[in-house]
Design an enzyme around this catalytic site. Structure first.
Site, short mmCIF file in Angstrom:
data_model
loop_
_atom_site.label_atom_id
_atom_site.label_comp_id
_atom_site.label_asym_id
_atom_site.label_seq_id
_atom_site.Cartn_x
_atom_site.Cartn_y
_atom_site.Cartn_z
N ALA A 72 13.39 -42.71 -19.78
CA ALA A 72 14.44 -43.64 -19.36
C ALA A 72 15.31 -43.03 -18.26
CB ALA A 72 15.30 -44.06 -20.55
N GLY B 178 12.03 -44.78 -14.56
CA GLY B 178 11.71 -45.56 -15.76
C GLY B 178 12.59 -46.79 -15.89
N ARG C 86 20.33 -40.94 -28.54
CA ARG C 86 20.06 -41.70 -27.31
C ARG C 86 19.86 -43.17 -27.64
NH1 ARG C 86 20.59 -41.29 -21.72
NH2 ARG C 86 18.66 -41.84 -20.62
N ASN D 39 6.11 -36.47 -10.59
CA ASN D 39 5.81 -35.52 -9.53
C ASN D 39 4.76 -34.52 -9.99
OD1 ASN D 39 7.41 -36.36 -7.38
ND2 ASN D 39 9.21 -35.24 -8.09
N LYS E 204 1.05 -36.29 -1.71
CA LYS E 204 2.39 -36.12 -2.26
C LYS E 204 2.63 -34.67 -2.67
CE LYS E 204 6.37 -37.68 -3.98
NZ LYS E 204 6.40 -38.68 -5.05
N ASN F 221 10.15 -28.90 -1.47
CA ASN F 221 10.97 -28.68 -2.67
C ASN F 221 11.28 -27.21 -2.97
OD1 ASN F 221 10.70 -31.43 -2.77
ND2 ASN F 221 10.11 -31.52 -4.91
N SER G 235 14.80 -33.02 -5.60
CA SER G 235 14.95 -33.06 -7.05
C SER G 235 14.84 -31.66 -7.65
CB SER G 235 13.89 -33.97 -7.66
OG SER G 235 12.59 -33.53 -7.33
N GLU H 42 9.85 -28.48 -11.90
CA GLU H 42 8.42 -28.82 -11.99
C GLU H 42 7.57 -27.90 -11.10
OE1 GLU H 42 8.06 -33.48 -12.87
OE2 GLU H 42 9.32 -33.06 -11.12
#
Length: 299
Positions: A8, A12, A35, A101, A180, A188, A251, A263
């Site tokens: 979420a 999302g 949550r 990602n 990507k 990044n 990010s 990531e």
């Protein structure tokens, strides 16, 4: 057509709002009871200064009911574990769409769940959360979706053809994911380690030289794998993205600044794993990856 969404965050919530707007019932699968308690069943979509609210269900993984269509928008490192949490709810032949990602889970999920249909997606939509369950659609992009377990098929999962999002059925989704990945590898890690905006990769000579080295190594790997990602090469494509998002913070930088796991394992780490399989050394990418580990920014 009923959709469950696991994750979420901004993307999302954007998809949940879009599906609701198109008339599809949606359940958000939330990560814990607190949550869920904070969710009043209302989701707000803000776009071009206008707000629309939608009613939808919220649930936990162990009580979300049978799942026929599932969109996962978690971080890459959470995908497999999150999917395991709802595996007992998946009907045979359920449609699973992975939107995150990096790379790695796209290969794992079809092997772990051979009875399901698995799509992968990559998106350039811009979205952020003003507050929980209030998503701002900040930039209209496109989302490419393709069957990872059945490459070559040009189709979308059920019920997605009526969304306001720009969706493209991509029979060569793995190539799109590599594009990507290459851009993420070029932008990044450098922005995260130098603490800079995307545009500073171009305006700071020392960092730009690093970017050039990173991209040259990506090109070497692509040549070995016989991948032609961009007409003018990886560097030109990465520079174009950095120029177009010059004021943005990546990010990965935001995760690092906020003490969250990054990531990197699924971006530069995946790139390095692919190179090792071919006996190819990528020293600049390796150095960046080790610098993350030494600073413990991704563990």
């Amino acid at each position: 057509m009923y959709w469950h969404i696991l994750g979420a965050g901004a993307i999302g919530c954007l998809w949940a709002a879009q599906l609701c707007q198109a008339g599809h019932p949606v359940s958000l699968i939330l990560r814990n009871p607190s949550r869920l308690d904070s969710f009043d069943g209302q989701l707000t979509l803000e776009h071009d200064g206008q707000c629309r609210s939608f009613q939808l269900a919220g649930c936990l993984a162990d009580s979300c009911g049978p799942i026929d269509r599932l969109l996962l928008t978690t971080k890459a490192y959470d995908v497999v574990e999150a999917l395991h949490g709802v595996a007992h709810q998946l009907r045979p032949g359920a449609q699973i769409v992975l939107l995150h990602n990096g790379m790695g889970p796209q290969q794992q999920v079809p092997e772990l769940y051979p009875a399901q249909q698995v799509w992968s997606a990559t998106s350039t939509d811009g979205a952020w959360l003003r507050e929980p369950f209030h998503v701002v659609w900040a930039g209209r992009g496109e989302t490419r979706i393709g069957r990872f377990d059945a490459p070559g098929e040009a189709q979308l999962p059920d019920g997605l053809d009526g969304l306001e999002l720009q969706l493209l059925a991509d029979p060569a989704i793995e190539l799109s994911l590599w594009r990507k990945l290459a851009i993420n590898c070029a932008i990044n890690p450098l922005t995260a380690l130098h603490g800079c905006r995307n545009g500073e990769l171009l305006s700071t000579p020392q960092i730009h030289r690093q970017m050039q080295q990173v991209c040259a190594e990506i090109e070497q790997l692509c040549q070995q794998r016989q991948l032609k990602l961009f007409p003018d090469g990886v560097l030109a494509a990465a520079e174009q993205v950095a120029r177009g998002t010059a004021a943005n913070y990546s990010s990965m930088l935001q995760d690092r600044r906020n003490g969250r796991r990054t990531e990197i394992d699924y971006i530069t780490g995946y790139l390095l794993d692919s190179a090792r399989q071919l006996g190819l050394a990528l020293p600049e990418n390796e150095r960046l990856f080790k610098q993350f580990n030494s600073k413990k920014t991704n563990r």
